[in-house]
Design a protein around this motif. Sequence first.
Motif, PDB file in Angstrom:
ATOM      1  N   ASN A 194       0.815  -1.208   0.000  1.00 26.33           N
ATOM      2  CA  ASN A 194       0.000   0.000   0.000  1.00 26.33           C
ATOM      3  C   ASN A 194       0.850   1.260   0.000  1.00 26.33           C
ATOM      4  OD1 ASN A 194      -2.173  -1.726   0.162  1.00 26.33           O
ATOM      5  ND2 ASN A 194      -2.593  -1.334   2.335  1.00 26.33           N
ATOM      6  N   SER A 195       0.279   2.357  -0.438  1.00 29.03           N
ATOM      7  CA  SER A 195       0.957   3.653  -0.396  1.00 29.03           C
ATOM      8  C   SER A 195       1.312   4.006   1.048  1.00 29.03           C
ATOM      9  CB  SER A 195       0.063   4.737  -0.995  1.00 29.03           C
ATOM     10  OG  SER A 195      -0.185   4.472  -2.359  1.00 29.03           O
ATOM     11  N   LEU A 209       0.310  -3.018   5.796  1.00 29.39           N
ATOM     12  CA  LEU A 209       0.765  -3.178   4.419  1.00 29.39           C
ATOM     13  C   LEU A 209       1.297  -1.877   3.834  1.00 29.39           C
ATOM     14  CD1 LEU A 209      -2.023  -5.529   3.021  1.00 29.39           C
ATOM     15  CD2 LEU A 209       0.279  -6.127   3.796  1.00 29.39           C
ATOM     16  N   SER A 210       1.191  -0.794   4.588  1.00 28.93           N
ATOM     17  CA  SER A 210       1.803   0.467   4.218  1.00 28.93           C
ATOM     18  C   SER A 210       3.192   0.595   4.823  1.00 28.93           C
ATOM     19  CB  SER A 210       0.927   1.634   4.680  1.00 28.93           C
ATOM     20  OG  SER A 210       1.620   2.868   4.611  1.00 28.93           O
ATOM     21  N   HIS A 211       3.376   0.025   6.015  1.00 25.21           N
ATOM     22  CA  HIS A 211       4.618   0.207   6.763  1.00 25.21           C
ATOM     23  C   HIS A 211       5.578  -0.975   6.653  1.00 25.21           C
ATOM     24  CE1 HIS A 211       3.452   3.912   8.919  1.00 25.21           C
ATOM     25  NE2 HIS A 211       2.235   3.425   8.823  1.00 25.21           N
ATOM     26  N   LEU A 212       5.042  -2.185   6.534  1.00 27.10           N
ATOM     27  CA  LEU A 212       5.885  -3.383   6.504  1.00 27.10           C
ATOM     28  C   LEU A 212       6.053  -3.851   5.063  1.00 27.10           C
ATOM     29  CD1 LEU A 212       4.473  -5.322   9.583  1.00 27.10           C
ATOM     30  CD2 LEU A 212       6.237  -3.541   9.484  1.00 27.10           C
ATOM     31  N   THR A 213       7.285  -4.150   4.696  1.00 23.74           N
ATOM     32  CA  THR A 213       7.618  -4.422   3.299  1.00 23.74           C
ATOM     33  C   THR A 213       7.939  -5.889   3.032  1.00 23.74           C
ATOM     34  OG1 THR A 213       9.871  -3.716   3.832  1.00 23.74           O
ATOM     35  CG2 THR A 213       8.421  -2.079   2.857  1.00 23.74           C
ATOM     36  N   GLN A 216       2.220 -10.192   2.055  1.00 23.59           N
ATOM     37  CA  GLN A 216       1.420  -9.641   0.960  1.00 23.59           C
ATOM     38  C   GLN A 216       0.855 -10.682  -0.002  1.00 23.59           C
ATOM     39  OE1 GLN A 216       4.333  -7.249  -1.011  1.00 23.59           O
ATOM     40  NE2 GLN A 216       4.746  -5.945   0.748  1.00 23.59           N
ATOM     41  N   VAL A 217       1.472 -11.850  -0.043  1.00 22.54           N
ATOM     42  CA  VAL A 217       1.206 -12.788  -1.143  1.00 22.54           C
ATOM     43  C   VAL A 217      -0.255 -13.238  -1.210  1.00 22.54           C
ATOM     44  CG1 VAL A 217       3.566 -13.630  -1.357  1.00 22.54           C
ATOM     45  CG2 VAL A 217       2.033 -14.680   0.325  1.00 22.54           C
ATOM     46  N   PHE A 240      -1.727  -8.138  -4.777  1.00 24.44           N
ATOM     47  CA  PHE A 240      -0.313  -8.498  -4.869  1.00 24.44           C
ATOM     48  C   PHE A 240       0.065  -8.859  -6.299  1.00 24.44           C
ATOM     49  CE2 PHE A 240       3.051 -11.721  -4.961  1.00 24.44           C
ATOM     50  CZ  PHE A 240       4.064 -11.050  -4.297  1.00 24.44           C
ATOM     51  N   LYS A 241       1.135  -8.245  -6.769  1.00 30.81           N
ATOM     52  CA  LYS A 241       1.689  -8.567  -8.080  1.00 30.81           C
ATOM     53  C   LYS A 241       3.199  -8.625  -7.931  1.00 30.81           C
ATOM     54  CE  LYS A 241       1.636  -7.168 -12.951  1.00 30.81           C
ATOM     55  NZ  LYS A 241       1.182  -6.150 -13.931  1.00 30.81           N
ATOM     56  N   GLU A 242       3.755  -9.780  -8.187  1.00 34.70           N
ATOM     57  CA  GLU A 242       5.171 -10.024  -7.912  1.00 34.70           C
ATOM     58  C   GLU A 242       6.081  -8.985  -8.551  1.00 34.70           C
ATOM     59  OE1 GLU A 242       7.966 -13.468  -9.448  1.00 34.70           O
ATOM     60  OE2 GLU A 242       6.604 -14.243  -7.907  1.00 34.70           O
ATOM     61  N   SER A 243       5.798  -8.609  -9.783  1.00 31.97           N
ATOM     62  CA  SER A 243       6.681  -7.672 -10.484  1.00 31.97           C
ATOM     63  C   SER A 243       6.647  -6.275  -9.875  1.00 31.97           C
ATOM     64  CB  SER A 243       6.295  -7.597 -11.965  1.00 31.97           C
ATOM     65  OG  SER A 243       4.953  -7.169 -12.118  1.00 31.97           O
ATOM     66  N   ASN A 244       5.577  -5.949  -9.140  1.00 27.99           N
ATOM     67  CA  ASN A 244       5.489  -4.650  -8.475  1.00 27.99           C
ATOM     68  C   ASN A 244       6.128  -4.657  -7.094  1.00 27.99           C
ATOM     69  OD1 ASN A 244       4.083  -3.501 -10.608  1.00 27.99           O
ATOM     70  ND2 ASN A 244       2.073  -3.939  -9.728  1.00 27.99           N
TER      71      ASN A 244
END
Length: 426
Positions: free
Chosen positions: A266-267, A277-281, A286-287, A292-296
């Motif tokens: 998330n932004s 999902l904004s703070h943790l990478t 996320q999967v 979720f899009k792997e390439s992004n």
Amino acid sequence: MKEIAIVGIQDDYTRNIIIKSLKTILPNLQILEFPRSTGSSLISSSKILFWLEYEDIEFDQVMSNKQTQMINTYCIRKGLIRKANLNYNIQKYISKNPNSILKKSTPETWFFEVIHIDYLDEALEEIFEVVQECKENDERIEEEKVKFILKPSLGNKGAEIKIFYSIEQLRNVFEGNKTLDDKEDHEEDEDEEKEVEVEEAEVEIEEVDDDDDESMFHIREWVIQRYISNPLLINNRKFHIRSYILAISNLRVYLYKEMLALFALNSYSPTDINNSLSHLTNTCLQVNENSFKESNQVKLFWDLSSEEGINVNDLEIIFDQIKLILNDCFESVSNEVIQFMPLENAFELFGFDFLVDQHKNVYFLEANSFPDFKQTGDRLSHVISSLFEGTIKLAVAPFFKDEKISSDNEDSNFCLIFNKYNKYKK
């Protein structure tokens, strides 16, 4: 003498790449999958690489056969992979080396031990700076509140991480859910990996991740870090850098140059601390999300220049900082033999995580043993294949060829960042 590799990594993604890489680099090596009975006669008459899960390794046996057996992990490395121990070692190192890059690249960290929920107030007294900062937050507007991040001392994949800016929020982590009951005496016994006693070294039990959120309420050791509130954003999304580190014998350390940039889903929303999902990478969080899009979410660090417009000179500056941080990090633990004991006939791959702020300053977040390679995904699986092939060239091939590790074994995808017996710095 037969030359054998016994491979017993549970994750299919990782195990298949390891086996393929062994066949590519050492085509004459006989490969057996674990568990499989090899028999004492085969072991005694063979030169063997054991590439196994930590808990499946017979350390006593391997350490008694240094010339004929090699393993893929060190026995004791809690001084590196436990956040509390690592911070202690880093602060000790900084006190003796005040000009170290670690002084500015390590977030301010506090050890937070919650023995039992009834003793939470006593635990809070030990982090009085955090408590005071949280009290002052009451007088600050939302955008100016100082934030902290709570993490288990041992854990990865973003497990059990909480962000807070008030003591009430911190209390709710423990009091708002199940309490720590009489199970706390077992919190480091039931779901942890073992470390084996070596000579006079202390036996240490290491926690592993548990998908059940209730597991966090039986964790005793935590760290609290000052949250880095001005992360470098790309397309308004936060990211961290995952680097793979190869430690060989006792002790040469290499950085694999193909690092990953792992993006939040998330932004970035600095005031919404509940939007994980904004703070943790961490990709593993996320999967299962529809967006979720792997390439992004998973990109190559060096591709951030061509794909995201980051100046290549800035990437070089970041890379140079990472090398210096890694050098000093390993130097800080290399002589702490009770907490970090490299073995002559061993190697290990670690995952190190870094965060970059808006001023291109790099912060060292944590080090993980047995990193989750499958989070790299299928699209970039060639990166992991190259990592394992280089690892075999640098660490395993010399073992079977009875060669010493030297500059002749170098791989262009790796750069030497620490050598205990020949100190190296960029």
